[in-house]
Motif scaffolding. Structure first.
Motif, PDB file in Angstrom:
ATOM      1  N   LEU A 172      -4.855  -0.741   2.848  1.00  0.00           N
ATOM      2  CA  LEU A 172      -5.613   0.440   3.280  1.00  0.00           C
ATOM      3  C   LEU A 172      -7.095   0.123   3.485  1.00  0.00           C
ATOM      4  O   LEU A 172      -7.738   0.709   4.353  1.00  0.00           O
ATOM      5  N   GLU A 173      -7.614  -0.836   2.721  1.00  0.00           N
ATOM      6  CA  GLU A 173      -9.017  -1.246   2.899  1.00  0.00           C
ATOM      7  C   GLU A 173      -9.244  -1.911   4.250  1.00  0.00           C
ATOM      8  O   GLU A 173     -10.355  -1.971   4.738  1.00  0.00           O
ATOM      9  N   ASN A 174      -8.175  -2.458   4.814  1.00  0.00           N
ATOM     10  CA  ASN A 174      -8.310  -3.229   6.040  1.00  0.00           C
ATOM     11  C   ASN A 174      -7.837  -2.474   7.284  1.00  0.00           C
ATOM     12  O   ASN A 174      -7.621  -3.069   8.320  1.00  0.00           O
ATOM     13  N   ILE A 175      -7.697  -1.164   7.147  1.00  0.00           N
ATOM     14  CA  ILE A 175      -7.167  -0.359   8.256  1.00  0.00           C
ATOM     15  C   ILE A 175      -8.082   0.844   8.506  1.00  0.00           C
ATOM     16  O   ILE A 175      -8.572   1.454   7.551  1.00  0.00           O
ATOM     17  N   PRO A 176      -8.363   1.159   9.782  1.00  0.00           N
ATOM     18  CA  PRO A 176      -9.231   2.312  10.065  1.00  0.00           C
ATOM     19  C   PRO A 176      -8.651   3.613   9.495  1.00  0.00           C
ATOM     20  O   PRO A 176      -7.422   3.769   9.443  1.00  0.00           O
ATOM     21  N   THR A 177      -9.535   4.497   9.068  1.00  0.00           N
ATOM     22  CA  THR A 177      -9.150   5.728   8.362  1.00  0.00           C
ATOM     23  C   THR A 177      -8.013   6.483   9.038  1.00  0.00           C
ATOM     24  O   THR A 177      -7.067   6.909   8.375  1.00  0.00           O
ATOM     25  N   LYS A 178      -8.089   6.617  10.369  1.00  0.00           N
ATOM     26  CA  LYS A 178      -7.092   7.480  11.022  1.00  0.00           C
ATOM     27  C   LYS A 178      -5.668   6.909  10.981  1.00  0.00           C
ATOM     28  O   LYS A 178      -4.712   7.629  11.228  1.00  0.00           O
ATOM     29  N   PHE A 179      -5.547   5.613  10.671  1.00  0.00           N
ATOM     30  CA  PHE A 179      -4.205   5.014  10.594  1.00  0.00           C
ATOM     31  C   PHE A 179      -3.720   4.824   9.157  1.00  0.00           C
ATOM     32  O   PHE A 179      -2.641   4.313   8.924  1.00  0.00           O
ATOM     33  N   LYS A 180      -4.539   5.231   8.184  1.00  0.00           N
ATOM     34  CA  LYS A 180      -4.216   4.952   6.773  1.00  0.00           C
ATOM     35  C   LYS A 180      -2.899   5.614   6.344  1.00  0.00           C
ATOM     36  O   LYS A 180      -2.048   4.973   5.751  1.00  0.00           O
ATOM     37  N   GLU A 181      -2.754   6.885   6.694  1.00  0.00           N
ATOM     38  CA  GLU A 181      -1.589   7.654   6.254  1.00  0.00           C
ATOM     39  C   GLU A 181      -0.299   7.015   6.793  1.00  0.00           C
ATOM     40  O   GLU A 181       0.684   6.828   6.068  1.00  0.00           O
ATOM     41  N   MET A 182      -0.363   6.672   8.076  1.00  0.00           N
ATOM     42  CA  MET A 182       0.779   6.066   8.760  1.00  0.00           C
ATOM     43  C   MET A 182       1.194   4.756   8.074  1.00  0.00           C
ATOM     44  O   MET A 182       2.367   4.494   7.833  1.00  0.00           O
ATOM     45  N   ASN A 183       0.198   3.941   7.737  1.00  0.00           N
ATOM     46  CA  ASN A 183       0.486   2.649   7.126  1.00  0.00           C
ATOM     47  C   ASN A 183       0.975   2.785   5.685  1.00  0.00           C
ATOM     48  O   ASN A 183       1.783   1.987   5.226  1.00  0.00           O
ATOM     49  N   LYS A 184       0.474   3.818   5.014  1.00  0.00           N
ATOM     50  CA  LYS A 184       0.921   4.071   3.642  1.00  0.00           C
ATOM     51  C   LYS A 184       2.418   4.415   3.668  1.00  0.00           C
ATOM     52  O   LYS A 184       3.195   3.902   2.877  1.00  0.00           O
ATOM     53  N   LYS A 185       2.791   5.280   4.630  1.00  0.00           N
ATOM     54  CA  LYS A 185       4.195   5.659   4.775  1.00  0.00           C
ATOM     55  C   LYS A 185       5.053   4.435   5.100  1.00  0.00           C
ATOM     56  O   LYS A 185       6.156   4.291   4.581  1.00  0.00           O
ATOM     57  N   ALA A 186       4.537   3.603   5.989  1.00  0.00           N
ATOM     58  CA  ALA A 186       5.280   2.406   6.398  1.00  0.00           C
ATOM     59  C   ALA A 186       5.512   1.502   5.185  1.00  0.00           C
ATOM     60  O   ALA A 186       6.628   1.016   4.958  1.00  0.00           O
ATOM     61  N   PHE A 187       4.460   1.303   4.391  1.00  0.00           N
ATOM     62  CA  PHE A 187       4.546   0.457   3.200  1.00  0.00           C
ATOM     63  C   PHE A 187       5.591   1.012   2.228  1.00  0.00           C
ATOM     64  O   PHE A 187       6.458   0.293   1.743  1.00  0.00           O
ATOM     65  N   GLU A 188       5.492   2.312   1.987  1.00  0.00           N
ATOM     66  CA  GLU A 188       6.424   2.941   1.037  1.00  0.00           C
ATOM     67  C   GLU A 188       7.853   2.912   1.567  1.00  0.00           C
ATOM     68  O   GLU A 188       8.809   2.762   0.806  1.00  0.00           O
ATOM     69  N   GLY A 189       7.993   3.036   2.889  1.00  0.00           N
ATOM     70  CA  GLY A 189       9.319   2.967   3.517  1.00  0.00           C
ATOM     71  C   GLY A 189       9.958   1.607   3.287  1.00  0.00           C
ATOM     72  O   GLY A 189      11.145   1.511   2.933  1.00  0.00           O
ATOM     73  N   GLY A 190       9.166   0.554   3.453  1.00  0.00           N
ATOM     74  CA  GLY A 190       9.676  -0.802   3.240  1.00  0.00           C
ATOM     75  C   GLY A 190      10.028  -1.029   1.784  1.00  0.00           C
ATOM     76  O   GLY A 190      11.058  -1.629   1.450  1.00  0.00           O
ATOM     77  N   LEU A 191       9.176  -0.521   0.912  1.00  0.00           N
ATOM     78  CA  LEU A 191       9.372  -0.650  -0.541  1.00  0.00           C
ATOM     79  C   LEU A 191      10.686  -0.009  -0.963  1.00  0.00           C
ATOM     80  O   LEU A 191      11.498  -0.603  -1.667  1.00  0.00           O
ATOM     81  N   LYS A 192      10.888   1.215  -0.461  1.00  0.00           N
ATOM     82  CA  LYS A 192      12.091   1.982  -0.820  1.00  0.00           C
ATOM     83  C   LYS A 192      13.348   1.282  -0.314  1.00  0.00           C
ATOM     84  O   LYS A 192      14.359   1.238  -1.001  1.00  0.00           O
ATOM     85  N   ALA A 193      13.268   0.747   0.905  1.00  0.00           N
ATOM     86  CA  ALA A 193      14.443   0.125   1.521  1.00  0.00           C
ATOM     87  C   ALA A 193      14.972  -1.025   0.664  1.00  0.00           C
ATOM     88  O   ALA A 193      16.182  -1.230   0.583  1.00  0.00           O
ATOM     89  N   ILE A 194      14.082  -1.753   0.015  1.00  0.00           N
ATOM     90  CA  ILE A 194      14.521  -2.869  -0.840  1.00  0.00           C
ATOM     91  C   ILE A 194      14.962  -2.363  -2.211  1.00  0.00           C
ATOM     92  O   ILE A 194      15.951  -2.820  -2.773  1.00  0.00           O
ATOM     93  N   LYS A 195      14.207  -1.394  -2.733  1.00  0.00           N
ATOM     94  CA  LYS A 195      14.565  -0.834  -4.056  1.00  0.00           C
ATOM     95  C   LYS A 195      15.994  -0.280  -4.039  1.00  0.00           C
ATOM     96  O   LYS A 195      16.688  -0.323  -5.051  1.00  0.00           O
ATOM     97  N   LYS A 196      16.400   0.244  -2.866  1.00  0.00           N
ATOM     98  CA  LYS A 196      17.737   0.833  -2.736  1.00  0.00           C
ATOM     99  C   LYS A 196      18.843  -0.216  -2.852  1.00  0.00           C
ATOM    100  O   LYS A 196      19.974   0.102  -3.136  1.00  0.00           O
ATOM    101  N   TYR A 197      18.514  -1.446  -2.608  1.00  0.00           N
ATOM    102  CA  TYR A 197      19.534  -2.507  -2.554  1.00  0.00           C
ATOM    103  C   TYR A 197      20.263  -2.681  -3.871  1.00  0.00           C
ATOM    104  O   TYR A 197      19.664  -2.687  -4.929  1.00  0.00           O
TER     105      TYR A 197
END
Lengths: 197, 625
Positions: A172-197
């Protein structure tokens, strides 16, 4: 930290592989972990095969050596297979399931292997995790966040010497403010996909 | 900007190349010059980025920076500044130093005043180069002090300290790097930033004019300076011995990135050795090396490419009448080819030290994978030029080519690259083919290459009336290395307005009588232009002008203009396959039942496919997102 962590990030030029590797490097630096990030791309441009080494801990050589990767993260299935020499039977392999067809195939010069065969083969070499990173990134807001989905997936494993929150913070420190929310969701989406395994 | 922060002790992650720029800034750099070339480009690009960003904020950068016309000019510009007392840095890829070597060799006779670092970025394994020459020979050849960093932070420190070394011995210092240093990111500890000197002052000195009588006086002075540099090398912080385990008579000598492999493997393979890490590798610290030989029974030398340290160690051992065993390239344990890695060094160590190789032999999948070779981008104007050329030229035409994106015309279906030596060689070799054969000749070079070294061979063609067609692919940028500006642009590397020089004006001035200026996107007209140029007896130049599609689309987006992507009307398509097999744009692909489709993600909207389709089946449809 003690010991070494060897991470291979691969994919196709334009999918944000090098950016993801650099973010990992910055996260390690922030956590005071020794790190080398190395791009091996030669003349690769958009559409070329890309491979990055991220090494942490007690390391001097910048490139991961054969059979020593703790994890291979690939944004494209055959690109994981292309760099399979880095794996050993304990290596985790996380790949997006969506092929990116090279132009050599689309113009009929070469063949893309059966995708099932690719996954079967990957399974022989390590502990395989398949995720639909295209869908997860689009659900988060845009395909361009696919590399961040892959970082989320990486953070869900026990490979990194710091917590998922620490990696997300660096992202999030390396991403412009307007894209932060989108990237946070993407990160959490990837995290969840593996946790589900 | 992080790279400009004056916070000593702060840790940041920087690319090897950025670390060199930072080192120069810490040393109070006054002037930096370059001609772009991978793997060196980011050093200069970082100077450019800093200067442009300050120019934009209406602030004065603390240094002068330029993308010079070629490496020789870059070295000359910086050398003069250094002779007036300023601190200068010139960076280039390894083959760039060949171009600059004429200046380099005699500059060493004359010497410098302000510190001057010349960075050579070598490319073992030819990742993006036409050869893998070892530029350490240039340090020996010309008698230049040389530093070889192993890590980004050492590159920063060697650059910083290198200026002091250069001023102490009054010689430019060669900072010799390799791809695996230039293109790795590592932890950097920032040091204090010194203030630049600003303006220099030139003191007239007859010793600066190297007529034979002066050159004969300067040569012994140079040898004295290099002797003085050897004394510095003996005490240099960059030359050191590192003990691993319980050393038992075995020594390893290494430098540059090879040290990283040696250190990690010495630990992992539990070797009992002393490692002599040489950072200042010319002149090597003779006394230190003698002592190392005397106190060792066996020595292993690990260096990529040429046996430069190995040969020097053999000479020292010979002079000492030492019976020491030296393992390296001549013993067959290490190769003179390609870059090293942990695998290669581990294999050699396991044989030399008779220990188990910790690295598992790589497995390869039996599945054949399709390749992803680099290709001209969708919408690249070079493709349109090549398509027109192939329509116009007879089969036996010879196509001398040059260094840039357009070298990718080597691949099928175009195959318009028959010989490549170096920057500018297209036109020179074209002249030779014209003398030697009765075949038609069409050569290709980019606009940046034209300014770099393409003009003298055009003059040769005019003066001798060689029957050649020389093509300048004018896409208004140095595309391959990252879109750096060149003399054909109306702005410079600092983001300031600059005088734009037109290729066609220069060509006209050289006396070329037949000049065709074409827009390659008008394929039919371009084909006709090449036919006329081929029919002309004597040298003809075709200037094919169309901007790099990546820059064009970036500018369109900035201006808020739409980019239309193209689509195939399946009703009209007769599947003649001209678009996919002969025009060969990577955005085309086969769908089911041999239907031909365009990937809207990849299409850059040049529209050339619509022109070449005989059935008018291709037209713009959606807007590119």
């Amino acid at each position: 930290m003690k010991g070494k962590i060897n991470i291979i990030l691969t994919g196709v030029g334009g999918q944000g592989v090098i950016t993801a590797a650099n973010i990992l490097g910055k996260a390690a630096l922030k956590e005071k972990v020794n790190v080398f990030v190395s791009e091996v791309h030669g003349m690769a441009q958009r559409g070329g095969s890309v491979n990055c080494s991220v090494r942490m801990g007690n390391v001097s050589g910048p490139l991961v050596s054969s059979g020593t990767a703790d994890i291979i993260i690939s944004t494209e299935p055959i690109e994981a297979l292309r760099y399979i020499q880095y794996s050993n039977k304990n290596t985790k392999i996380i790949t997006d399931i969506n092929p990116v067809i090279p132009y050599t195939v689309s113009v009929g010069m070469e063949k893309y292997p059966e995708i099932k065969e690719v996954f079967n083969e990957l399974n022989k070499y390590g502990e395989l995790y398949k995720i639909d990173a295209v869908k997860i990134s689009k659900d988060a807001g845009a395909l361009i966040t696919k590399n961040i989905v892959m970082l989320g997936a990486l953070a869900a494993t026990d490979v990194l010497p710091f917590k998922p929150e620490n990696l997300l913070e660096t992202i999030l420190e390396n991403i412009p403010t307007k894209f932060k929310e989108m990237n946070k969701k993407a990160f959490e989406g990837g995290l969840k996909a593996i946790k589900k395994y | 900007m992080e790279i400009l922060e004056d916070k000593p002790g702060k840790q940041v992650l920087l690319l090897g190349n950025e670390a060199i720029t930072r080192g120069a800034i810490e040393a109070g750099i006054d002037i930096s010059t370059t001609y772009p070339g991978t793997p060196s480009s980011e050093i200069a690009d970082t100077f450019s980025l800093i200067a442009r960003s300050l120019t934009k904020q209406k602030k004065e950068p603390s240094f002068y920076f330029e993308y010079s016309t070629n490496e020789k000019v870059a070295l000359e510009v910086a050398a003069a500044a250094s002779i007036t007392g300023l601190r200068a840095l010139t960076c280039m890829k390894h083959v760039g130093l060949n171009v600059a070597s004429d200046a380099f060799m005699t500059y060493l006779y004359v010497g410098c005043k302000g510190g001057h670092i010349i960075v050579s970025a070598d490319d073992p394994s030819c990742h993006s180069s036409q050869n893998e020459q070892d530029n350490r020979y240039f340090a020996l050849f010309g008698n230049a002090p040389m530093l070889e960093p192993s890590t980004p932070d050492e590159a920063r420190e060697m650059t910083r300290i290198g200026f002091e070394l250069s001023e102490e011995v009054k010689l430019p210092v060669l900072l010799r790097t390799t791809t695996r240093l230039n293109h790795i990111r590592g932890r950097i500890e920032l040091k204090k930033i010194q203030k630049p000197r600003g303006k220099g002052h030139f003191e007239k000195d007859p010793m600066l004019v190297t007529v034979p009588a002066i050159a004969r006086l300067q040569h012994p002075i140079l040898l004295k300076k290099i002797k003085q540099a050897e004394k510095i090398s003996e005490k240099s912080q960059f030359n050191k011995i590192i003990n691993v385990g319980k050393p038992n008579g075995w020594g390893i000598v290494t430098s540059g990135v090879s040290y990283n492999y040696v250190k990690e493997l010495a630990d992992d393979m539990k070797l009992n050795v002393r490692i002599l890490k040489l950072g200042m590798t010319h002149p090597i610290p003779n006394k230190m090396c003698e002592d190392f030989i005397k106190s060792s029974k066996n020595i292993v030398i690990v260096e990529e490419l040429e046996p430069i340290l190995e040969n020097q160690f053999k000479v020292i051992a010979h002079d000492l009448k030492s019976k020491i065993e030296i393992y390296g390239k001549s013993s067959g344990h290490f190769s003179r080819l390609y870059e090293y890695n942990l695998d290669i060094v581990a294999d050699a160590f396991s044989k030399i030290f008779k220990v188990k190789n910790p690295i598992i032999k790589p497995k390869e999948s039996k599945i054949t994978l399709p390749s992803r070779p680099p290709a001209l981008c969708p919408g690249c104007p070079h493709r349109a030029t090549y398509y027109a050329v192939k329509k116009a030229a007879p089969k036996t035409t010879i196509y001398p080519t040059d260094i840039g994106c357009y070298t990718l015309g080597k691949a099928p279906p175009y195959e318009v690259a028959d010989l490549l030596l170096c920057m500018g060689s297209n036109a020179g070799t074209a002249c030779g083919f014209a003398v030697a054969t009765d075949q038609k000749i069409i050569s290709f070079m980019g606009d940046s290459t034209f300014f770099h070294s393409g003009i003298p061979p055009i003059i040769d063609a005019v003066h001798h009336d060689h029957d050649v067609v020389i093509t300048v692919l004018d896409n208004r940028t140095t595309a391959m290395t990252g879109h750096q500006p060149h003399p054909g642009n109306d702005f410079d590397g600092m983001g300031r307005p600059a005088k734009k020089i037109l290729v066609e004006d220069v060509v006209k001035g050289c006396g070329v009588k037949h000049i065709e200026i074409v827009d390659p996107n008008k394929i039919k007209e371009t084909t006709e232009a090449f036919k006329r140029a081929l029919a002309f007896k004597g040298p003809a130049v075709v200037v094919s002008k169309s901007p790099c599609i990546l820059l064009e689309n970036r500018d369109k987006k900035k201006r808020g203009e739409k980019i239309y992507v193209y689509e195939i009307d399946q009703e009209k398509c007769e599947k003649c396959k001209i678009c996919i097999s002969r025009f060969s744009c990577p955005s085309f692909y086969y769908g089911e039942d041999e239907t031909i489709l365009i990937d809207s993600q990849q299409c850059n909207g040049c529209g050339n496919c619509a022109d070449i389709c005989p059935f008018e089946a291709i037209s713009p449809k959606g807007v590119k997102k």
